[in-house]
Motif scaffolding. Structure first.
Motif, PDB file in Angstrom:
ATOM      1  N   ASP A  17       1.017  -1.361   0.064  1.00  0.00           N
ATOM      2  CA  ASP A  17       0.162   0.015   0.231  1.00  0.00           C
ATOM      3  C   ASP A  17       0.983   1.501   0.048  1.00  0.00           C
ATOM      4  N   GLN A  20       2.936   1.614  -3.115  1.00  0.00           N
ATOM      5  CA  GLN A  20       1.964   1.930  -4.434  1.00  0.00           C
ATOM      6  C   GLN A  20       1.584   3.343  -4.538  1.00  0.00           C
ATOM      7  N   ASP A  44       1.067  -5.411 -10.922  1.00  0.00           N
ATOM      8  CA  ASP A  44       0.316  -5.233 -12.129  1.00  0.00           C
ATOM      9  C   ASP A  44      -0.734  -3.876 -11.628  1.00  0.00           C
ATOM     10  N   GLU A  45      -1.072  -3.840 -10.468  1.00  0.00           N
ATOM     11  CA  GLU A  45      -2.076  -2.803  -9.966  1.00  0.00           C
ATOM     12  C   GLU A  45      -1.289  -1.406  -9.874  1.00  0.00           C
ATOM     13  N   THR A  46      -0.073  -1.331  -9.376  1.00  0.00           N
ATOM     14  CA  THR A  46       0.924  -0.539  -9.338  1.00  0.00           C
ATOM     15  C   THR A  46       1.041   0.097 -10.583  1.00  0.00           C
ATOM     16  N   ALA A  48      -0.831  -0.149 -13.316  1.00  0.00           N
ATOM     17  CA  ALA A  48      -1.743   0.424 -14.197  1.00  0.00           C
ATOM     18  C   ALA A  48      -2.324   1.742 -13.495  1.00  0.00           C
ATOM     19  N   ARG A  49      -2.418   1.930 -12.034  1.00  0.00           N
ATOM     20  CA  ARG A  49      -2.334   3.081 -11.609  1.00  0.00           C
ATOM     21  C   ARG A  49      -1.515   4.233 -11.920  1.00  0.00           C
TER      22      ARG A  49
END
Length: 280
Positions: A17, A20, A44-46, A48-49
């Protein structure tokens, strides 16, 4: 605001958290961002953000285990080759696990040392060497903990290694100053993250949360953005005259002594019962 325009920032532990949030924050403010975690798919989420906010600037995600020096050197070299140089590092990756001192398994002690102390040394030294070679200065922020200066029961291995990191950062600030590399620490208190969720949302979550809040003067627990905002400041030119500092971001928790996750009654000779969040 574009404090990081034309700059490259590397974030370790970037799937978590806090990491990121910092990566997204500096990407939004103009940075090209490199993000490391143990496995690339965790990022992947990091990624994309970051791409949502960075206006098409580069994002490089690599799976790097910071306990493996060869992997660290290869990763740092790849970042410098991709973006030209590294201007900022948030050495954020870490590890923590509760255990009474008398029952601390050696393998867990060694894991704390390998990840928190040796691993952070690896990434900081490799990035500092790259910064020195580029002759453009830079900034490093190390994520320690309020436990770096205040013991917390059942977290001896964690607190010991985080205290070591605080001294490591102080040494780096002194030795790297002539290369115009600034080094500072942040010392988060209890932050609502995936790491603390099992404690705050588990069977004893209400007990933990209630007692922690009672010892937090601002009246709430921390959020990842609270830490990221401080790190971004310390990495930016706004903090150009700050180095060798260890800055708490704990809502005042350490004013009263670091809030305890577990308590025991020291009046009980030879007692060994630890209770969550105070007395039941």
């Amino acid at each position: 605001m574009s404090r990081f325009a034309g700059r490259t920032v590397l974030v370790t532990g970037a799937a978590g958290d806090i990491g990121q949030e910092l990566a997204v924050m500096v990407a939004r403010e103009g940075a090209e961002v490199a993000v490391f975690d143990r496995l690339p798919e965790l990022l992947d989420e990091t990624v994309a953000r970051c791409r949502e906010v960075n206006g098409g600037r580069g994002v490089l995600a690599l799976g790097v285990d910071q306990t493996r020096r060869e992997a660290v050197d290869e990763g740092v070299s790849a970042v410098a080759e991709r973006f030209g140089r590294i201007d900022g590092l948030f050495a954020n990756a870490g590890y923590g696990k509760f255990a009474p001192f008398l029952e601390q398994p050696q393998r867990e002690w060694e894991r704390h040392v390998a990840v928190n102390l040796t691993g952070t040394f690896n990434i900081c030294q490799a990035v500092a060497q790259s910064m020195v070679a580029a002759r453009a200065g830079g900034a490093i922020v190390v994520n320690t903990s309020s436990g770096a200066r205040q013991h917390t029961d059942l977290l001896s291995a964690y607190c010991t290694t985080k205290a070591g990191l605080r001294m490591l950062a102080t040494g780096m600030a002194s030795e790297l100053g002539s290369h115009r590399i600034r080094v500072n620490c942040v010392m988060p208190g209890v932050i609502e993250t995936g790491m603390t969720a099992p404690m705050l949302q588990g069977p004893d979550g209400a007990a933990h949360r209630g007692f922690l809040l009672s010892d937090t003067p601002v009246g709430r627990l921390g959020e990842a953005g609270d830490v990221a905002a401080l790190v971004a400041f310390l990495l930016s030119g706004d903090a150009a005259f700050i180095t060798g500092a260890s800055v708490p971001v704990d809502g005042g928790q350490t004013i009263l002594g670091h809030p305890r996750w577990f308590r025991t009654d020291h009046r009980d000779a030879h007692g060994s019962e630890w209770l969550a969040g105070g007395w039941r």
